[in-house]
Design a protein around this motif. Structure first.
Motif, short mmCIF file in Angstrom:
data_model
loop_
_atom_site.label_atom_id
_atom_site.label_comp_id
_atom_site.label_asym_id
_atom_site.label_seq_id
_atom_site.Cartn_x
_atom_site.Cartn_y
_atom_site.Cartn_z
N ASP A 8 0.90 -1.12 0.02
CA ASP A 8 0.18 0.03 -0.03
C ASP A 8 0.98 1.20 -0.07
O ASP A 8 2.22 1.00 0.25
CB ASP A 8 -0.97 0.10 1.16
CG ASP A 8 -1.58 1.27 1.55
OD1 ASP A 8 -2.07 1.81 0.58
OD2 ASP A 8 -1.57 1.74 2.51
N ASP A 10 0.01 5.01 1.01
CA ASP A 10 -0.12 6.05 2.04
C ASP A 10 -0.09 5.15 3.52
O ASP A 10 -0.83 4.43 3.90
CB ASP A 10 -1.35 6.77 2.00
CG ASP A 10 -1.73 7.64 0.74
OD1 ASP A 10 -0.65 8.38 0.28
OD2 ASP A 10 -2.69 7.37 0.15
N GLY A 11 0.91 5.73 4.36
CA GLY A 11 0.97 5.17 5.79
C GLY A 11 1.99 3.84 5.61
O GLY A 11 2.06 3.45 6.91
N GLU A 168 0.13 -3.43 4.59
CA GLU A 168 -1.03 -2.53 4.95
C GLU A 168 -1.30 -1.96 6.10
O GLU A 168 -0.78 -2.54 7.21
CB GLU A 168 -2.54 -3.37 4.67
CG GLU A 168 -2.92 -3.11 3.39
CD GLU A 168 -3.68 -1.71 2.94
OE1 GLU A 168 -3.43 -0.72 4.10
OE2 GLU A 168 -3.89 -1.52 1.77
N ASP A 169 -1.62 -0.52 6.19
CA ASP A 169 -1.77 0.07 7.53
C ASP A 169 -3.20 0.37 7.69
O ASP A 169 -3.39 1.07 8.84
CB ASP A 169 -0.86 1.52 7.41
CG ASP A 169 -1.86 2.58 6.52
OD1 ASP A 169 -1.98 2.11 5.39
OD2 ASP A 169 -1.85 3.72 6.89
MG MG Z 1 -2.57 3.14 3.60
#
Ligand code: MG
Ligand code: BG6
Length: 217
Positions: A8, A10-11, A168-169
């Motif tokens: 992923d 973002d983050g 993943e976040d």
């Molecule tokens: Mg994310």
């Protein structure tokens, strides 16, 4: 069996959640209500459209289709200002180390992100050359927790879904990876990401030995 690794954005690769937050907060304030960092947690991994729907629900604001579309554009223009000057210094710790190790071992790497700005962010921070496939908000019709984004990424890598590993976040992202029957690795708070098969606070906690096991089994 050929393995594939899906990240992923973002983050996980960069901490852009703070910029998304500032842009949504500005819109909320403009509409006359507050938007807190806690509420921003609900926005992680969620498409721009669904984020705006949630935001308007929080503020109890109704909108015509035209107004809704204008606010989506305004939020994105504001977000683009924050990310305009992003560079390699905003890559989260140890991400390049893992990418480099995967490249050296010829493991195909994909991006699986909900963001329509994903490719330009990878370009700005200089990580684009690592990626063999990029699937982002421009390529999918169903948002996470639907597995579409990750299944498409696996297809583009030429790897079976069950041989893919996802970092993943977001809760929605972990659910999407699980629904795709992939190995899910939660990056962040393990209490929040409890459905992930493995949990780490960030990439500094992940050893090369762990990655070696992942790509061999
Ligand atoms: Mg994310
Ligand atoms: C996800 C973020 O990666 O992308 C969400 O976690 C964001 O917070 C979504 O809303 C869509 O991003 P963009 O850049 O297309 O507005």
């Amino acid at each position: 069996m050929k393995k594939g690794i899906i990240f992923d954005l973002d983050g996980v690769i960069v901490d852009t959640a703070k910029y998304h937050y500032l842009a949504w907060k500005k819109l909320a304030n403009q509409l006359g209500f507050e938007f807190t960092k806690n509420q921003n947690e609900l926005f992680k991994g969620v498409s721009r459209k669904v984020c705006l729907e949630i935001l308007l629900e929080i503020g109890k604001v109704s909108a015509t289709k035209e107004q809704f579309d204008i606010w989506m554009i305004e939020k994105n223009l504001d977000y683009l200002k924050y990310i305009e000057n992003m560079d390699a210094s905003e890559i989260l710790p140890d991400v390049p180390k893992i990418l480099q190790f995967l490249k050296e071992n010829k493991i195909p790497i994909a991006l699986g992100s909900a963001s329509k700005n994903a490719r330009s962010i990878l370009e700005k921070v200089g990580l684009l050359p690592y990626f063999d496939a990029i699937v982002d908000g421009n390529n999918v019709t169903k948002a996470k927790p639907d597995p579409e984004v990750f299944l498409l990424a696996a297809k583009q890598l030429g790897v079976s879904a069950h041989d893919c590993v996802v970092f993943e976040d977001a809760v929605a992202g972990v659910e999407a990876a699980n629904a795709a029957k992939m190995i899910s690795i939660g990056i962040g708070d393990r209490n929040v990401l409890s459905e992930a098969q493995f949990n780490f606070k960030d990439f500094t906690e992940i050893s090369i030995q762990f990655i070696e096991v992942l790509i061999k089994n």
